[in-house]
Enzyme design. Structure first.
Site: not given
Length: 173
Positions: A21, A50, A97
């Site tokens: 990204d 997240h 992540s």
């Protein structure tokens, strides 16, 4: 029961460089986060995409960094919950992540504060999560397997001295 005793081997959760990204993961972040990580001081938990509004899906037990082919990578050992293991069986939440604090507690250090499991990781070069038992461990006689054998008991209408039923005896308590 939502916890497990499963502990992973080292899993790559981030690689330095440009993310998909457009952000950049610096090698210093990964190296310093690995050196500073201490789960007895602050344990990074595993979060679904997240989202801290959902229940955590496990914990990070250890962290280390390595440089391979000129790229620094962050590796962790995880203890997933049973829910994360079930997600994995269904082919969901397959990658990690990272969540790194840049100035942890105002000390000017980088610290791994959490890991997310996702199907769209930003970092390239991460390992796919695969949870399974080590079948070779159990086949080498390192663990005793105990088999239970059913026993037959006789249930009749007379139980004890005062002639109460067996159901009353086992349900009382």
């Amino acid at each position: 029961m939502s916890s497990s005793h499963l502990t992973t081997t080292w899993v790559c959760v981030a690689t330095e460089g440009e993310t998909v990204d457009g952000r950049v993961i610096e090698p210093e972040w990964l190296k310093e986060s690995a050196v500073n990580y201490d789960p007895s001081y602050y344990t990074a938990l595993i979060w679904e995409d997240h989202k801290r509004s959902l229940a955590n899906l496990g914990e990070v037990l250890a962290a280390k960094s390595e440089t391979n082919n000129g790229l620094t990578k962050l590796y962790v050992k995880l203890r997933p919950t049973l829910k994360l293991i079930e997600y994995n069986k269904l082919g969901q939440k397959l990658f990690c992540s990272i969540e790194i604090e840049e100035d942890f507690q105002g000390k000017g250090i980088f610290y791994l504060s959490g890991i997310a499991v996702t199907d769209t990781p930003a970092s390239v070069g991460t390992d796919r999560l695969r949870f399974s038992t080590n079948k070779s461990y159990f086949s080498k006689g390192r663990s005793k397997v105990m088999w239970s054998r059913p026993i037959q008991i006789k249930l009749d209408n007379s139980f004890g001295d005062n002639n109460t039923s067996w159901f009353s005896a086992i349900s009382a308590g």
